[in-house]
Design a protein around this motif. Sequence first.
Motif: not given
Length: 307
Positions: A273-295
């Motif tokens: 999880r992280w927060v960054q601005k897109v077109n000057r608007t803050p957005f919370l980004f969440i990347v999720q996975t259960r894939a075993e090969n992704l660390s």
Amino acid sequence: MLRKNADRSLKELFEDERIPEVDLVKSVMDRIYLDKNRKEGFFMKYKVSIAIGLGIVLMGTTGLAAMNAYQLYNEEGKVIYQEKDIAESQAPIKNPDEEMQAFMGKMAEIEDSLPAGTAAALYIKDHNPKKRVVTLSKPFVFQDHAALQQKLGTLVKVQPELPGGYKFSTASVDYLVNRDYKKDELYALANMTDEEYVLKPLSFTDTISSIEITYKNGNDALILKVTPFEDAVDNTVYQADLDQTKKEKIIVKQTEALFSEHPNQDGTEKELRWVQKVNRTPFLFIVQTRAENLSKDSLIKVMESFL
């Protein structure tokens, strides 16, 4: 899908006509964070992520790893994200009775039957002594990357492929709903029919409440969620199932992020999880996975592609 439009304070949430009594203690702590048919994103002031089935399911289940809170800061030292243990929310906790469970079960059934990209005000006659009128909606669904980007316009640029060979598969976009209805209108419609409930179609605003995109590489999936997120200290995210989750704060290209690992019967769920601005608007980004090969390093590469 993510249950829609409960974006409000905990006090309002637990007084809301849609969820008047919530049992957090006995809630089923199902790890359904990656399910395609799930809705999430209740991140405003003192939020709890809630889904409604035949009971009430408390979702957002990442933990605090023996800490009272996690905070992420921007380069100016301002808190841009904060999460705490659900026990600190001080939300009123009550057990839903059988009538309430029947009402909410019917509500969930009706919401699931709505076509994608529609919203409605709902009045259910049975199990509704307080004559509650609730707002339901289903997000817009996209199977084509170009169609999704056309819908989003210049607000958010959607990548067709992420590092690791994960390509766009499906997406859903939620908007806030125009609650332009009067309860008396629903009551009048109900008196004119023998049906057990009545619906009044509603329109959406232009304000996006959440975006969820599934990327796939073979049978493995990676989920990206993007949600407007401002005033982080007052918009505390409350999480549960804390003793089962490992958390680590990291820095990627001068941006603080929170990495989590949560073991379950389907494998280990990894999240960044992280927060960054897109077109000057803050957005919370969440990347999720259960894939075993992704660390963790794999998710960091995904994050780097957005920075």
